[in-house]
Design a protein around this motif. Structure first.
Motif, PDB file in Angstrom:
ATOM      1  N   THR A   4       0.857  -1.174   0.000  1.00  0.00           N
ATOM      2  CA  THR A   4       0.000   0.000   0.000  1.00  0.00           C
ATOM      3  C   THR A   4       0.892   1.222   0.000  1.00  0.00           C
ATOM      4  O   THR A   4       1.738   1.366   0.860  1.00  0.00           O
ATOM      5  CB  THR A   4      -0.902  -0.002   1.235  1.00  0.00           C
ATOM      6  OG1 THR A   4      -1.746  -1.122   1.157  1.00  0.00           O
ATOM      7  CG2 THR A   4      -1.736   1.251   1.308  1.00  0.00           C
ATOM      8  N   PRO A 373      -6.902   2.975   2.701  1.00  0.00           N
ATOM      9  CA  PRO A 373      -7.489   2.873   1.364  1.00  0.00           C
ATOM     10  C   PRO A 373      -8.985   2.571   1.451  1.00  0.00           C
ATOM     11  O   PRO A 373      -9.483   2.102   2.484  1.00  0.00           O
ATOM     12  CB  PRO A 373      -6.727   1.711   0.726  1.00  0.00           C
ATOM     13  CG  PRO A 373      -6.305   0.865   1.877  1.00  0.00           C
ATOM     14  CD  PRO A 373      -6.029   1.826   2.997  1.00  0.00           C
ATOM     15  N   ASP A 443      -4.563   1.752  -2.623  1.00  0.00           N
ATOM     16  CA  ASP A 443      -4.517   0.306  -2.443  1.00  0.00           C
ATOM     17  C   ASP A 443      -3.992  -0.349  -3.707  1.00  0.00           C
ATOM     18  O   ASP A 443      -4.610  -0.281  -4.754  1.00  0.00           O
ATOM     19  CB  ASP A 443      -5.936  -0.200  -2.130  1.00  0.00           C
ATOM     20  CG  ASP A 443      -5.939  -1.625  -1.633  1.00  0.00           C
ATOM     21  OD1 ASP A 443      -4.849  -2.119  -1.288  1.00  0.00           O
ATOM     22  OD2 ASP A 443      -7.022  -2.236  -1.604  1.00  0.00           O
TER      23      ASP A 443
END
Length: 451
Positions: A4, A373, A443
Motif C-alpha cells: 500500500t 485505502p 490500495d
C-alpha cells in the motif's frame, strides 16, 4: 512484494455532483443526530440523571455515577463501530449507515420513555445503562461512516473542508441538545424532574425518522464502488479489520492515539464544563447552558474554516499546531471559568471551542481518511476513532470530575489531563509521519505492508 503506497493528491473533479450533495446531507444529518443524542445524555448526566436514577447517592457521588453511565456508551462504541464498519466495508456504506441511525433512534427514544427509580426501583438504572449501551453500539459507526462517505464522495484536495463540515455538525447537534434542555430548564426543578426532562429525548424520534428516510435514498460512494469492482474477490474473502492491522499495526496504534487531544477537549468543552460551571463554580443552570451553547456553536461554525486551512497548509501541521495550543491553554481555561464571571468564562470556552475543538474537528477527519485505502477505510477510521473514544472521550467527564473532587474543587489535575492528551496527539502525528498531511493511501494489493 506489492504494498500500500502513499501518493500525492490524486486529481479528482472539484465539482460537487448532485449525488455528493445528497450524500453529504445524509451524512451530516445522521452525525447531527448522533451528537444530539450524545450531548443530550451528557447534559442530562450533569443535571437530571443523578436525582432521577440514582437518588440515594450523596454529595459528589451522584454526578460521578451519572458520568460513569455516560462513559458506558463509549465503552461499547468500539464494538458497535467495528461490527457495523465490517458491514460497511464488506456490503456497502448505505446499509451500515441505515443500521447506525436505527439503533440510535431506538435507544434515545427509549431513554425518554424510561420509568425512573422512583417508579421501578433498581430496574431503572439497569435499563438506563442497557439503552445507553445500545445507543453507543449504534453511534460507534456513525461518525466514522459519515467521515468515510464525505471523504469518498468529495474532491480529495478539499477533504479537510468537507470532513470538517461533518465534524462541525457534531457541534450543531450538541448546540441543539443544549437548546432543547435550555428550553425546559427554566421551569421549577420539580417540574423538570417530574417529566419535562423527557421532551428533548423524545424529539430525537422525529430527527431519526427524517434521517432514516433520507439514507434509504442514498447511493454508494463512487470510490467504494470502484474499489469493490477492482478487488471484488478480495473484499468477499477478507476481514476488513484484519486487513487494517495487517497493513501496518504501527500506523493503526498511532492513528488511535492521534484522537486523544481532540476527544479530551471536546468532552471537556461540550460535556464536563456544564457540570463544572454549575456544580463547582456555582453558575445558575441557565447561564451555564448559555455559555456552553454559545461556545459549542462557535466551534461548530469554525470547523470547516479550519478544514480549509488544513487543505491549504497541511492537515497534519494544522492539527499538531492546534494541539500544542490546547496543551498550553488548559490551565488558563479553568482559571477563566473559576472567576464565576459570565463574560470571562464564556471567553475562555469560546477560545477552547473555536481553536481546539474547531481546529481538530476541521483536520482530524481528513488525516484519518488519508491513512486508509477505500477497501477498508470504514474499518480503519472506526478502529482509530472508536477505540480512542472508549479510552479517552467517554471517560473524560468522569476522570475530570474525579480529579476535581480529589483536589476538593481545584481543577489543576483535570487541566493537566487535557494537556497530556494534547501532547499524545502531537507525538502520534509526528510518529505517523507521511500520509497524515494532504496525501492519501492508495490500495495496490490485496494485502499490504506499510514500512
Amino acid at each position: 512484494m506489492t504494498s500500500t503506497l502513499i501518493s500525492p493528491v490524486r486529481p479528482r473533479s472539484q465539482r460537487i455532483t448532485p449525488g455528493a450533495r445528497k450524500a453529504m446531507f445524509a451524512a451530516t444529518l445522521g452525525t447531527a443526530i448522533e451528537w444530539y443524542d450524545y450531548a443530550l445524555y451528557g447534559i442530562a448526566a450533569g443535571l437530571v440523571i443523578s436525582p432521577l436514577f440514582f437518588p440515594d447517592a450523596v454529595g459528589d457521588t451522584g454526578p460521578m455515577i451519572a458520568f460513569a453511565t455516560f462513559a458506558v456508551g463509549f465503552i461499547i462504541r468500539p464494538i458497535g463501530g467495528l461490527a457495523i464498519a465490517h458491514i460497511g466495508d464488506k456490503i456497502g456504506r448505505k446499509p451500515a449507515l441505515l443500521l447506525t441511525i436505527l439503533l440510535m433512534g431506538i435507544a434515545t427514544t427509549g431513554i425518554g420513555l424510561l420509568p425512573t427509580a422512583e417508579t421501578i426501583g433498581i430496574a431503572a438504572p439497569i435499563l438506563l445503562v442497557a439503552l445507553r449501551a445500545l445507543q453507543g453500539f449504534g453511534a460507534g459507526a456513525e461518525l466514522s461512516g459519515a467521515l468515510t462517505v464525505a471523504a469518498e464522495y468529495t474532491p480529495e484536495s478539499r477533504r479537510g473542508f468537507f470532513t470538517g463540515i461533518i465534524n462541525a455538525v457534531g457541534g450543531a447537534g450538541s448546540a441543539l441538545a443544549m437548546l432543547a434542555f435550555l428550553a425546559v430548564s427554566s421551569v421549577p426543578e420539580e417540574v423538570l424532574l417530574g417529566g419535562l426532562w423527557r421532551v428533548p429525548f423524545l424529539l430525537s424520534a422525529v430527527l431519526f425518522l427524517l434521517a432514516l428516510y433520507i439514507r434509504k435514498r442514498l447511493d454508494e460512494t463512487p470510490e467504494y464502488v470502484a474499489a469493490k469492482e477492482k478487488n471484488e474477490e478480495a473484499i468477499k474473502n477478507s476481514v476488513p479489520l484484519k486487513e487494517v492491522f495487517k497493513a501496518s499495526p504501527r500506523r493503526v496504534i498511532f492513528a488511535i492515539l492521534m484522537w486523544s487531544g481532540h476527544n479530551a477537549n471536546t468532552y471537556i468543552v461540550l460535556t464536563f464544563a456544564l457540570s463544572y460551571l454549575t456544580n463547582t463554580v456555582g453558575f445558575e443552570r441557565a447561564d451555564a447552558l448559555w455559555i456552553a451553547l454559545i461556545a459549542s456553536s462557535v466551534g461548530c461554525l469554525l470547523s470547516p474554516v479550519w478544514g480549509m486551512v488544513g487543505d491549504r497548509y497541511g492537515h497534519k501541521q494544522v492539527f499538531a499546531g492546534v494541539m500544542i495550543f490546547g496543551a498550553l491553554f488548559s490551565i488558563p481555561l479553568f482559571m477563566m471559568m473559576n472567576t464565576g464571571d459570565f463574560a470571562i468564562a464564556l471567553t475562555g470556552l469560546l477560545i477552547a471551542s473555536g481553536i481546539t475543538f474547531g481546529g481538530t474537528s476541521g483536520t482530524a477527519g481528513a488525516v484519518s481518511a488519508n491513512l486508509f485505502p477505500a477497501r477498508f477505510r470504514f474499518s480503519g477510521i472506526a478502529a482509530a476513532k472508536e477505540i480512542n473514544a472508549a479510552l479517552i472521550a467517554g471517560p473524560t467527564p468522569f476522570i475530570a470530575a474525579a480529579l476535581v473532587s480529589l483536589l476538593n474543587g481545584e481543577p489543576w489535575l483535570a487541566a493537566g489531563f487535557i494537556s497530556l492528551c494534547c501532547l499524545i496527539t502531537v507525538i502520534s502525528l509526528a510518529a505517523l509521519g507521511r500520509g497524515t498531511g494532504n496525501t492519501a493511501v492508495i490500495d495496490t494489493a490485496v494485502s499490504a505492508d506499510v514500512k
